[in-house]
Design a protein around this motif. Structure first.
Motif, short mmCIF file in Angstrom:
data_model
loop_
_atom_site.label_atom_id
_atom_site.label_comp_id
_atom_site.label_asym_id
_atom_site.label_seq_id
_atom_site.Cartn_x
_atom_site.Cartn_y
_atom_site.Cartn_z
N ILE A 1 4.18 -7.66 -4.28
CA ILE A 1 2.78 -7.46 -3.87
C ILE A 1 2.32 -8.71 -3.13
O ILE A 1 2.35 -9.81 -3.69
N VAL B 1 -1.45 -0.18 6.70
CA VAL B 1 -1.21 -1.28 5.77
C VAL B 1 0.07 -0.99 4.97
O VAL B 1 0.52 0.16 4.92
N PRO B 2 0.68 -2.01 4.36
CA PRO B 2 1.89 -1.78 3.56
C PRO B 2 1.62 -0.85 2.39
O PRO B 2 0.54 -0.90 1.79
N PRO C 1 7.97 -2.99 -0.09
CA PRO C 1 7.10 -2.25 0.84
C PRO C 1 7.87 -1.24 1.68
O PRO C 1 9.00 -1.51 2.11
N VAL D 1 -3.28 -3.73 0.85
CA VAL D 1 -2.02 -3.08 0.49
C VAL D 1 -2.32 -1.89 -0.40
O VAL D 1 -3.30 -1.89 -1.16
N ILE E 1 3.39 0.19 -1.29
CA ILE E 1 4.41 -0.26 -2.22
C ILE E 1 4.50 0.71 -3.39
O ILE E 1 3.50 0.96 -4.08
N VAL F 1 -6.57 -4.57 -2.72
CA VAL F 1 -5.42 -3.80 -3.18
C VAL F 1 -5.93 -2.46 -3.69
O VAL F 1 -6.78 -2.40 -4.59
#
Length: 229
Positions: free
Chosen positions: A29, A144-145, A177, A35, A147, A113
């Motif tokens: 992260i 955006v990433p 990611p 994210v 995960i 987040v």
């Protein structure tokens, strides 16, 4: 402030002692920037354990029922979700889905987040169910990433229908990611949205070790409810 106090001095230390959570991959992260954390959903407690173990605050789009409960339990649940910055969403579909998307995009635009459960609801039996494509649209629009995060054994802490938690060790596995830049500008393509969602669910299956069911968890719950009546 409430989030910091709960995490650092109250719930964080208590939960670490009782449930001895093991964590793998939390370094995936990023320390800053927006994210999306895409998690499987086994228990109500997922929304507690993941934010408390994360180095950064996690904003979940939580079902609106968590903010409207009655009695002492409802009041405590409402207080916890509001205090930790969780946001209520209407999961009825249609315009409500569009509003949820916009809420998520706003959170990401603020560099936060965002936690999402792609299944849309918690698993009724511990298996991993088909993902809703709303997460794919949010990923492609926000750029955006994303995960994948696997919650392990949290369903044993608070099984469906049980009010009091059981003391069990739980785990959290944070993946690397995922890159969907190859689909830039294609957020309006339903086939692409399904492909992105399925890739996220595939990664969740690998991380969690769950059996995968190619059906929506909500549909399975509705079918079981009809049979029980």
């Amino acid at each position: 402030m409430a989030y910091f106090i709960l995490k650092t001095f109250v719930l964080g230390p208590l939960l670490r002692v009782l449930f001895r959570p093991w964590v793998r991959g939390m370094e995936n992260i990023p320390a800053t920037g927006p994210v999306i954390l895409a998690s499987n959903h086994l228990s109500f407690s997922d929304s507690i354990f993941l934010p408390l173990q994360s180095r950064r605050p996690v904003v979940f789009l939580a079902k609106s029922e968590y903010f409207t409960g009655k009695g002492i339990k409802g009041a405590l649940t409402r207080w916890f979700f509001k205090s930790t910055g969780q946001l209520p969403i209407d999961r009825s579909g249609g315009k409500a889905s569009e509003a949820s998307l916009n809420t998520g995009l706003k959170v990401l635009s603020q560099g936060q987040v965002l936690g999402i459960y792609p299944e849309g609801t918690r698993s009724p039996d511990g298996r991993l169910y088909r993902g809703r494509t709303g997460i794919a649209r949010m990923v492609l629009e926000s750029k955006v990433p994303v995960i994948p995060v696997a919650m392990i054994d949290t369903e044993k802490v608070q099984p469906i229908g049980k009010r009091l938690p059981r003391i069990r060790r739980i785990g959290i596995v944070v993946g690397t990611p995922l890159d969907f830049s190859r689909f830039d500008g294609m957020e309006g393509d339903r086939i692409v949205l399904r492909a992105v969602t399925d890739e996220i669910m595939y990664e969740l299956r690998l991380l969690s070790g769950q059996e995968y069911v190619d059906a929506y968890a909500s549909s399975v719950k509705e079918k079981r409810a009809r049979l029980a009546r």
